[in-house]
Design an enzyme around this catalytic site. Structure first.
Site, mmCIF file in Angstrom:
data_model
loop_
_atom_site.group_PDB
_atom_site.id
_atom_site.type_symbol
_atom_site.label_atom_id
_atom_site.label_comp_id
_atom_site.label_asym_id
_atom_site.label_seq_id
_atom_site.Cartn_x
_atom_site.Cartn_y
_atom_site.Cartn_z
ATOM 1 N N GLU A 156 0.809 -1.225 0.000
ATOM 2 C CA GLU A 156 0.000 0.000 0.000
ATOM 3 C C GLU A 156 0.842 1.275 0.000
ATOM 4 O O GLU A 156 0.622 2.201 0.795
ATOM 5 C CB GLU A 156 -0.970 -0.035 1.178
ATOM 6 C CG GLU A 156 -1.878 -1.260 1.123
ATOM 7 C CD GLU A 156 -2.795 -1.423 2.333
ATOM 8 O OE1 GLU A 156 -2.913 -0.473 3.128
ATOM 9 O OE2 GLU A 156 -3.376 -2.508 2.495
ATOM 10 N N ASN A 197 2.318 -4.758 -3.340
ATOM 11 C CA ASN A 197 0.948 -5.189 -3.088
ATOM 12 C C ASN A 197 0.084 -3.965 -2.801
ATOM 13 O O ASN A 197 0.508 -3.046 -2.068
ATOM 14 C CB ASN A 197 0.971 -6.119 -1.860
ATOM 15 C CG ASN A 197 -0.327 -6.851 -1.609
ATOM 16 O OD1 ASN A 197 -0.899 -7.459 -2.506
ATOM 17 N ND2 ASN A 197 -0.795 -6.809 -0.362
ATOM 18 N N HIS A 233 -10.104 -6.393 -2.040
ATOM 19 C CA HIS A 233 -11.110 -6.370 -0.964
ATOM 20 C C HIS A 233 -12.348 -5.713 -1.574
ATOM 21 O O HIS A 233 -12.364 -4.500 -1.815
ATOM 22 C CB HIS A 233 -10.596 -5.583 0.240
ATOM 23 C CG HIS A 233 -9.449 -6.236 0.937
ATOM 24 N ND1 HIS A 233 -9.575 -7.431 1.622
ATOM 25 C CD2 HIS A 233 -8.150 -5.885 1.042
ATOM 26 C CE1 HIS A 233 -8.414 -7.782 2.141
ATOM 27 N NE2 HIS A 233 -7.522 -6.870 1.792
ATOM 28 N N GLU A 264 -5.445 -11.022 -1.505
ATOM 29 C CA GLU A 264 -6.200 -10.857 -0.252
ATOM 30 C C GLU A 264 -7.715 -10.790 -0.498
ATOM 31 O O GLU A 264 -8.429 -10.059 0.139
ATOM 32 C CB GLU A 264 -5.784 -9.566 0.461
ATOM 33 C CG GLU A 264 -4.327 -9.430 0.764
ATOM 34 C CD GLU A 264 -4.013 -8.169 1.523
ATOM 35 O OE1 GLU A 264 -4.932 -7.558 2.095
ATOM 36 O OE2 GLU A 264 -2.825 -7.775 1.572
ATOM 37 N N ASP A 266 -11.563 -10.791 -0.562
ATOM 38 C CA ASP A 266 -12.802 -11.076 0.151
ATOM 39 C C ASP A 266 -13.874 -10.157 -0.442
ATOM 40 O O ASP A 266 -13.568 -9.159 -1.091
ATOM 41 C CB ASP A 266 -12.687 -10.912 1.678
ATOM 42 C CG ASP A 266 -12.030 -9.601 2.114
ATOM 43 O OD1 ASP A 266 -11.414 -9.588 3.195
ATOM 44 O OD2 ASP A 266 -12.117 -8.615 1.368
HETATM 45 O O1 G3I Z 1 -2.813 -8.361 18.766
HETATM 46 C C1 G3I Z 1 -3.702 -7.418 19.349
HETATM 47 C C2 G3I Z 1 -4.220 -7.958 20.668
HETATM 48 O O2 G3I Z 1 -3.153 -8.078 21.596
HETATM 49 C C3 G3I Z 1 -5.290 -7.004 21.226
HETATM 50 O O3 G3I Z 1 -5.848 -7.554 22.390
HETATM 51 C C4 G3I Z 1 -6.387 -6.842 20.149
HETATM 52 C C5 G3I Z 1 -7.484 -5.923 20.611
HETATM 53 O O4 G3I Z 1 -7.013 -4.590 20.558
HETATM 54 O O5 G3I Z 1 -5.800 -6.276 18.949
HETATM 55 C C6 G3I Z 1 -4.864 -7.176 18.395
HETATM 56 O O6 G3I Z 1 -4.328 -6.603 17.236
HETATM 57 C C7 G3I Z 1 -5.233 -6.628 16.121
HETATM 58 C C8 G3I Z 1 -4.535 -7.353 14.963
HETATM 59 O O7 G3I Z 1 -5.345 -7.312 13.774
HETATM 60 C C9 G3I Z 1 -4.232 -8.814 15.286
HETATM 61 O O8 G3I Z 1 -5.426 -9.488 15.504
HETATM 62 C C10 G3I Z 1 -5.538 -5.191 15.706
HETATM 63 O O9 G3I Z 1 -6.306 -4.586 16.726
HETATM 64 C C11 G3I Z 1 -6.308 -5.183 14.402
HETATM 65 O O10 G3I Z 1 -6.463 -3.852 13.933
HETATM 66 C C12 G3I Z 1 -5.549 -5.979 13.342
HETATM 67 O O11 G3I Z 1 -6.347 -6.003 12.155
HETATM 68 C C13 G3I Z 1 -5.630 -6.482 11.018
HETATM 69 C C14 G3I Z 1 -5.584 -5.341 9.991
HETATM 70 O O12 G3I Z 1 -4.922 -5.801 8.797
HETATM 71 C C15 G3I Z 1 -4.849 -4.164 10.556
HETATM 72 O O13 G3I Z 1 -4.732 -3.194 9.566
HETATM 73 C C16 G3I Z 1 -6.388 -7.648 10.406
HETATM 74 O O14 G3I Z 1 -6.366 -8.753 11.305
HETATM 75 C C17 G3I Z 1 -5.779 -8.054 9.078
HETATM 76 O O15 G3I Z 1 -6.594 -9.014 8.426
HETATM 77 C C18 G3I Z 1 -5.660 -6.847 8.160
HETATM 78 O O16 G3I Z 1 -5.009 -7.253 7.000
HETATM 79 C C19 G3I Z 1 -4.634 -6.210 6.066
HETATM 80 C C20 G3I Z 1 -3.440 -6.720 5.305
HETATM 81 O O17 G3I Z 1 -2.410 -7.025 6.205
HETATM 82 C C21 G3I Z 1 -3.009 -5.687 4.272
HETATM 83 N N1 G3I Z 1 -4.117 -5.377 3.367
HETATM 84 C C22 G3I Z 1 -5.310 -4.900 4.050
HETATM 85 C C23 G3I Z 1 -5.767 -5.923 5.066
HETATM 86 C C24 G3I Z 1 -7.005 -5.419 5.759
HETATM 87 O O18 G3I Z 1 -6.702 -4.244 6.498
#
Ligand code: G3I
Length: 351
Positions: A156, A197, A233, A264, A266
């Site tokens: 990005e 990407n 997405h 990615e 969905d």
């Molecule tokens: O690990 C912490 C945990 O310790 C905490 O308790 C919890 C609640 O606050 O948060 C956890 O972190 C989360 C993390 O995912 C792991 O689960 C973050 O809050 C959450 O924002 C994060 O979301 C991820 C997101 O990227 C962040 O931008 C999604 O799982 C993930 O699927 C998503 O994937 C991205 C790709 O990497 C890049 N392309 C876009 C895609 C969607 O944003």
């Protein structure tokens, strides 16, 4: 003699037609069907916790030939302190993939999100930030040399208006961070396929134009950049391009010697979804992407982001949207799953 040849030829023709009309074998998995199509890879994003749930682990192993760590190879997880590394979760993903003969897409080396405070809050000179970047990439890519086949090196980098995204990397190093990231990754694993990407590049437009310029200028400098990742997405009602439009977008990069992958995918529904239209529109959107990929030899894989609605990132990020995956929350396949099976089996590709 002639009569027996005619009868023999007719028998062969009938046999061929019968074989060509055979329905999709009911037990054929996505990965077995994708493999029939020039060895395409069909993947999904994973989290180590999923491997401990037998139904999930069995589904991931049987249906997918590629896995991408959803979060555990991102900076905030794998490199939480300047000299602190947390490789165990990433190791678990690579071990699972090796146990099940799956490819790994490493994700992601340089991004503007999910970075640790020591990085985003630090005050680094340009040379210091370059050194931090090189240390991260060479350590992480080097750890998995020969085991992670493909990396999302830069994720990005382009803002929605087509300009370079304003990130700590652009501010701290300048546009050259992109070249440096690819060169550091290549030095750490010369055989890895290195991807840039992004999202919303499947319909052309400003982002895609800037991406093409970046790719062309890097390749002209001999920078080891090998592929473009289309995140895809999507939402329903779908703004997806037609299969032909998407295939033509892919060809813009393939014609320059680049690989392409859908990395990615969905397709989120607005909730509550309409059971009479939502799943079919969702299947159409997934199908468009698969048909486009099948039409372009350089498109080597399709990866869905999350495999089931129970794992999806969508509801947390976009309240009011969900049901974006090809399996529902109870791991039941949806029409989109069956559409992908059909398209792979019949090899139904865009023109
Ligand atoms: O690990 C912490 C945990 O310790 C905490 O308790 C919890 C609640 O606050 O948060 C956890 O972190 C989360 C993390 O995912 C792991 O689960 C973050 O809050 C959450 O924002 C994060 O979301 C991820 C997101 O990227 C962040 O931008 C999604 O799982 C993930 O699927 C998503 O994937 C991205 C790709 O990497 C890049 N392309 C876009 C895609 C969607 O944003």
């Amino acid at each position: 003699m002639r009569r027996s040849v005619r009868v023999g030829g007719l028998a062969v023709l009938v046999a061929v037609l019968v074989a060509a009309c055979r329905p999709v074998p009911p037990d054929a998995t996505l990965r077995s069907l994708a493999d029939l199509r020039d060895g395409r890879l069909i993947g999904t994003s994973v989290e180590p916790a999923q491997f401990g749930r037998s139904a999930d682990a069995t589904l991931i192993a049987s249906q997918f030939s590629s896995v991408t760590p959803e979060n555990v190879m991102k900076w905030e997880v794998v490199h939480p302190g300047p000299s602190t590394w947390n490789h165990a979760p990433g190791d678990a993903v690579v071990a699972f993939a090796e146990e099940h003969g799956q490819r790994v897409r490493g994700h992601t080396l340089v991004w503007h999100r999910q970075n640790p405070a020591w990085l985003t809050g630090g005050s680094y000179s340009r040379d210091e930030l370059i050194a931090v970047l090189e240390d991260h990439i060479s350590t992480l890519v080097g750890r998995y040399e020969g085991r992670v086949a493909q990396w999302d090196v830069v994720n990005e980098a382009i803002a929605d208006d087509g300009t370079l995204r304003d990130t700590i990397w652009l501010r701290g190093i300048g546009p050259d961070y992109i070249r440096l990231a690819f060169e550091f990754a290549h030095a750490a694993d010369p055989d890895a396929e290195l991807f840039i990407n992004d999202y919303l590049i499947e319909r052309g437009g400003a982002k895609a134009a800037t991406l093409l310029w970046i790719v062309a200028s890097l390749r002209a400098q001999g920078v080891p950049i090998h592929g473009v990742g289309y995140q895809v997405h999507a939402l329903v009602p779908s703004l997806m391009p037609t299969p032909e439009q998407f295939a033509d977008e892919m060809r813009r990069f393939a014609s320059r010697g680049m690989l392409v992958e859908i990395t990615e995918m969905d397709v989120a529904l607005q909730l509550p979804s309409d059971p009479t239209t939502g799943p079919q529109q969702q299947a159409d959107a997934y199908g468009s992407a698969v048909m486009a990929c099948l039409a372009v030899r350089e498109c080597t894989g399709v990866t869905t982001w999350n495999y089931s609605d129970a794992e999806s990132w969508i509801p947390g990020e976009f309240p009011g949207f969900g049901e974006a995956s090809i399996y529902d929350a109870e791991l039941r396949p949806k029409p989109a799953y069956e559409r992908i099976r059909q398209l792979l089996w019949w090899n139904l590709r865009a023109r």
